[in-house]
Scaffold this motif. Structure first.
Motif, PDB file in Angstrom:
ATOM      1  N   GLY A  12       0.853  -1.204   0.000  1.00 41.50           N
ATOM      2  CA  GLY A  12       0.000   0.000   0.000  1.00 41.50           C
ATOM      3  C   GLY A  12       0.874   1.234   0.000  1.00 41.50           C
ATOM      4  N   ILE A  13       0.429   2.259   0.702  1.00 40.70           N
ATOM      5  CA  ILE A  13       1.217   3.512   0.727  1.00 40.70           C
ATOM      6  C   ILE A  13       2.456   3.323   1.599  1.00 40.70           C
ATOM      7  CG2 ILE A  13       1.189   5.949   1.376  1.00 40.70           C
ATOM      8  CD1 ILE A  13      -1.882   5.845   1.191  1.00 40.70           C
ATOM      9  N   ALA A  14       3.597   3.797   1.091  1.00 37.44           N
ATOM     10  CA  ALA A  14       4.826   3.756   1.882  1.00 37.44           C
ATOM     11  C   ALA A  14       5.275   5.182   2.184  1.00 37.44           C
ATOM     12  CB  ALA A  14       5.915   3.018   1.121  1.00 37.44           C
ATOM     13  N   ALA A  15       5.542   5.460   3.459  1.00 38.67           N
ATOM     14  CA  ALA A  15       6.120   6.758   3.851  1.00 38.67           C
ATOM     15  C   ALA A  15       7.627   6.579   3.906  1.00 38.67           C
ATOM     16  CB  ALA A  15       5.589   7.183   5.219  1.00 38.67           C
ATOM     17  N   LEU A  16       8.336   7.479   3.241  1.00 40.02           N
ATOM     18  CA  LEU A  16       9.792   7.366   3.148  1.00 40.02           C
ATOM     19  C   LEU A  16      10.423   8.606   3.767  1.00 40.02           C
ATOM     20  CD1 LEU A  16       9.900   6.278  -0.636  1.00 40.02           C
ATOM     21  CD2 LEU A  16       9.496   4.838   1.381  1.00 40.02           C
ATOM     22  N   ILE A  17      11.127   8.435   4.848  1.00 34.83           N
ATOM     23  CA  ILE A  17      11.731   9.584   5.557  1.00 34.83           C
ATOM     24  C   ILE A  17      13.251   9.461   5.429  1.00 34.83           C
ATOM     25  CG2 ILE A  17      11.885  10.788   7.777  1.00 34.83           C
ATOM     26  CD1 ILE A  17       9.123   9.697   8.459  1.00 34.83           C
ATOM     27  N   THR A  18      13.871  10.512   4.914  1.00 27.87           N
ATOM     28  CA  THR A  18      15.269  10.373   4.474  1.00 27.87           C
ATOM     29  C   THR A  18      16.174  11.481   5.041  1.00 27.87           C
ATOM     30  OG1 THR A  18      14.704  11.573   2.456  1.00 27.87           O
ATOM     31  CG2 THR A  18      14.650   9.168   2.340  1.00 27.87           C
ATOM     32  N   PRO A  19      17.482  11.215   5.065  1.00 28.00           N
ATOM     33  CA  PRO A  19      18.437  12.149   5.666  1.00 28.00           C
ATOM     34  C   PRO A  19      19.046  13.104   4.646  1.00 28.00           C
ATOM     35  CG  PRO A  19      19.565  10.119   5.186  1.00 28.00           C
ATOM     36  CD  PRO A  19      18.168   9.963   4.635  1.00 28.00           C
ATOM     37  N   TRP A  20      19.916  13.983   5.134  1.00 26.82           N
ATOM     38  CA  TRP A  20      20.510  15.023   4.288  1.00 26.82           C
ATOM     39  C   TRP A  20      21.853  14.610   3.695  1.00 26.82           C
ATOM     40  CZ3 TRP A  20      25.098  15.553   6.547  1.00 26.82           C
ATOM     41  CH2 TRP A  20      25.184  15.356   7.927  1.00 26.82           C
ATOM     42  N   ASN A  21      22.460  13.523   4.184  1.00 25.10           N
ATOM     43  CA  ASN A  21      23.842  13.272   3.734  1.00 25.10           C
ATOM     44  C   ASN A  21      23.902  12.691   2.321  1.00 25.10           C
ATOM     45  OD1 ASN A  21      22.897  10.776   4.648  1.00 25.10           O
ATOM     46  ND2 ASN A  21      24.912  10.096   5.321  1.00 25.10           N
ATOM     47  N   PHE A  22      22.859  11.924   1.947  1.00 25.31           N
ATOM     48  CA  PHE A  22      22.731  11.431   0.560  1.00 25.31           C
ATOM     49  C   PHE A  22      21.326  11.816   0.099  1.00 25.31           C
ATOM     50  CE2 PHE A  22      26.497   9.335   1.823  1.00 25.31           C
ATOM     51  CZ  PHE A  22      27.179   8.981   0.674  1.00 25.31           C
ATOM     52  N   PRO A  23      21.159  13.061  -0.358  1.00 24.50           N
ATOM     53  CA  PRO A  23      19.807  13.609  -0.555  1.00 24.50           C
ATOM     54  C   PRO A  23      19.020  12.967  -1.688  1.00 24.50           C
ATOM     55  CG  PRO A  23      21.507  15.339  -0.640  1.00 24.50           C
ATOM     56  CD  PRO A  23      22.221  14.030  -0.657  1.00 24.50           C
ATOM     57  N   LEU A  24      19.700  12.252  -2.571  1.00 24.80           N
ATOM     58  CA  LEU A  24      18.989  11.687  -3.727  1.00 24.80           C
ATOM     59  C   LEU A  24      18.946  10.150  -3.653  1.00 24.80           C
ATOM     60  CD1 LEU A  24      19.128  13.040  -7.281  1.00 24.80           C
ATOM     61  CD2 LEU A  24      19.488  10.618  -6.992  1.00 24.80           C
ATOM     62  N   ALA A  25      20.105   9.541  -3.399  1.00 23.57           N
ATOM     63  CA  ALA A  25      20.160   8.077  -3.446  1.00 23.57           C
ATOM     64  C   ALA A  25      19.351   7.415  -2.332  1.00 23.57           C
ATOM     65  CB  ALA A  25      21.612   7.606  -3.388  1.00 23.57           C
ATOM     66  N   MET A  26      19.265   8.078  -1.157  1.00 26.41           N
ATOM     67  CA  MET A  26      18.500   7.477  -0.066  1.00 26.41           C
ATOM     68  C   MET A  26      17.007   7.479  -0.384  1.00 26.41           C
ATOM     69  SD  MET A  26      20.844   6.418   1.978  1.00 26.41           S
ATOM     70  CE  MET A  26      21.738   6.127   0.477  1.00 26.41           C
ATOM     71  N   ILE A  27      16.605   8.389  -1.296  1.00 26.42           N
ATOM     72  CA  ILE A  27      15.200   8.409  -1.724  1.00 26.42           C
ATOM     73  C   ILE A  27      14.958   7.348  -2.793  1.00 26.42           C
ATOM     74  CG2 ILE A  27      13.404   9.789  -2.868  1.00 26.42           C
ATOM     75  CD1 ILE A  27      14.627  12.262  -1.517  1.00 26.42           C
TER      76      ILE A  27
END
Ligand code: NAD
Ligand SMILES: N[C@@H](CC=O)C(=O)O
Length: 497
Positions: free
Chosen positions: A156-171
């Motif tokens: 279903g819906i996934a919430a993805l909370i990510t950090p600042w050190n790898f702003p693109l790849a962690m997403i």
């Protein structure tokens, strides 16, 4: 909203720079008028502003993701694959702009930022393909006249909370897996580095990803995270960040019994065996320590060197470290950019002071040479012990701490003496030692004689308090799938084998 001339002028395609949230395919401002400046850590200048969404706007993102889920999951896997591959192509085509945005908001040197765009895009391609291989199974039936099996379905819906050190790849490592599985996503990036996430949204739209499938919400982090964790329609939470916040979100997700994946802090040991060439090992250790100015969950946090080569290793390490250039990541020949903000500099200084006050030796690291308030010059400490913060905490700064050890059993005990268990490095050519350490180290990832260990095909993740679950690899998509077992009874004599 103020427009950042610096950022706009720096981009070939200014439409990649967005100062809005992205919900249901629309660029959205905050209804309450709250906003936050995004600062270039190298210069201290505001690059632009992001809106903070209000609670009902966060819930509107959940409504949008919920509505989009019905259609997105109904697509064939190869149809989702095509859209994700179009997104991948656009990430590649816009690599230079994405890298510029990243360097401006995160600070890492431009070549590293280009590398991260490549790395982030590679997860999109990997999961686009993996989405076509979410096979169920046929189970030999123990029930007369029945056929048994499993089907994999998106959670279903996934919430993805990510950090600042790898702003693109962690997403992308999360979002591509979730979207390939048929889930819709709500991304909450770090407020320090939202523009990479928003550029991803712009490119997702251009790639034909339907409205509501990929959303980016912005706001007060505790407020937004709490809402997403409490929301029953959000079925999965995937978080990358500190262990402290990870624990909090795990707790907040309990009331709705979510699928939780956590990629948390690391405190990587870098073990150097007595058989190693000190120069070869020291150069590798410098590479493993100073990537992203030490702001990397995989950074070598404790460097454990056999006593027989300790002094030569320290000498080589210091020499190599002295050659590193610190400066604005936009300039050429820079190895280390700034730390993310002033608090990170203060934390690094406190860690160094604590180590010195407890008996460590400062071999190098003159902060007088720092080119600005958010910069921290590389530091080398020797005689580091378990009592010091530099040993116990993930320093997330260019602070290298070296300790000598006497034998394999001692170094195993030292390496495991932490609540963390993300990644460990082992440098030795002795196959017996390699095997012994590999098995004894309490880490989710062990890299032997290689600084590079990550990439789309590998299961990335930690044990102990470094996290839950794995990202990437052939199992990364499972975080977003549930297994439905079926029993088809009353089939008559066709069943039975
Ligand atoms: N294991 C991995 O794969 C991995 C990868 C990258 C970073 N990290 C870890 O991330 C950490 C550094 O990143 P960071 O400083 O952005 O981490 P952080 O935990 O402070 O923030 C991560 C995210 O959580 C949000 N957040 C912050 N405080 C919150 C709160 N009280 N409630 C809810 N949400 C909150 C932030 O806005 C951000 O989006 C390090 O510990 C690093 O090791 C781990
Ligand atoms: N370098 C890591 C990110 C950790 O901060 C990765 O490759 O995922």
């Amino acid at each position: 909203m103020k427009l950042s001339k610096t950022l706009l002028n720096a981009l070939e395609d200014p439409r990649l720079f967005r100062q809005y949230a992205y919900v249901d395919g629309k660029w959205t401002h905050g209804d309450g008028g709250r906003e936050e400046a995004v600062i270039d850590p190298a210069t201290g200048e505001a690059l632009g502003h992001i809106p903070w969404l209000e609670a009902d706007q966060i819930l509107a993102a959940v409504d949008a993701a919920d509505a989009a889920f019905v259609h997105w999951r109904a697509l064939r896997a190869d149809e989702r694959c095509e859209r994700l591959l179009a997104w991948y192509d656009l990430l590649q085509a816009n690599r230079e702009d994405l890298a510029t945005i990243m360097t401006l908001e995160q600070g890492k040197p431009l070549p590293d930022a280009r590398g991260e765009v490549e790395y982030g895009a590679s997860f999109v391609r990997w999961f686009a393909e993996e989405g076509k291989r979410t096979f169920g199974e046929t189970i030999p039936s123990h029930i007369p006249n029945a056929a048994l099996g499993t089907i994999k379905e998106p959670v279903g819906i996934a919430a993805l909370i990510t950090p600042w050190n790898f702003p693109l790849a962690m997403i992308t490592r999360k979002a591509a897996a979730a979207m390939a599985a048929g889930c819709t996503v709500i991304v909450k990036p770090a407020n320090e580095t939202p523009f990479s996430a928003l550029a991803l949204a712009e490119l997702a739209e251009r790639a034909g990803i339907p409205a509501g499938v990929f959303n980016v919400v912005l706001g007060d982090p505790p407020e937004v995270s709490k809402l997403l964790c409490a929301e029953e329609r959000v079925k999965a939470l995937s978080f990358t960040g500190s262990t402290r916040v990870g624990r909090l979100l795990l707790e907040q997700s309990a009331s709705t019994v979510k699928r939780v994946s956590l990629e948390l802090g690391g405190n990587a040991p870098f073990i150097v065996g007595p058989d190693m060439d000190p120069k070869e090992a020291a150069y590798a250790a410098v590479a493993a320590k100073f990537q992203t100015a030490g702001q990397d969950c995989l950074a070598a946090n404790r460097i454990l060197v056999h006593e027989s080569i300790h002094d030569q290793f320290v000498e080589q390490f210091a020499e190599r470290m002295a050659a590193l250039t610190v400066g604005n990541g936009l300039e050429s020949e820079v190895d280390l950019g700034p730390l993310i903000h002033r608090q990170a500099v203060e934390k690094a200084a406190a860690i160094v002071d604590d180590a010195i006050s407890r008996g460590a030796t400062l071999v190098a690291g003159d902060q007088g040479a720092a080119p600005g308030p958010n910069f921290f010059m590389p530091v080398l400490l020797t005689g580091v012990t378990p009592k010091m913060k530099v040993w116990r905490e993930e320093n997330f700064a260019p602070v290298a701490g070296i300790t000598a050890y006497a034998d394999d059993d001692q170094v195993i005990e030292m390496a495991n003496d932490t609540e963390y268990g993300l990644a460990a490095y082992v440098y030795t050519h002795d196959i017996r030692r390699i095997w012994k350490l590999l098995r004894a180290l309490e880490y989710g990832m062990v890299s032997v004689n290689s600084v590079k260990m990550t990439g789309p095909p590998v299961p990335f993740g930690g044990v102990k308090q470094s996290g839950l679950g794995r990202e990437g690899g052939i199992t990364g998509i499972d975080e977003y799938l549930s297994t439905k077992y079926y029993c088809l009874g009353g089939l008559g004599s066709v069943s039975g084998s």
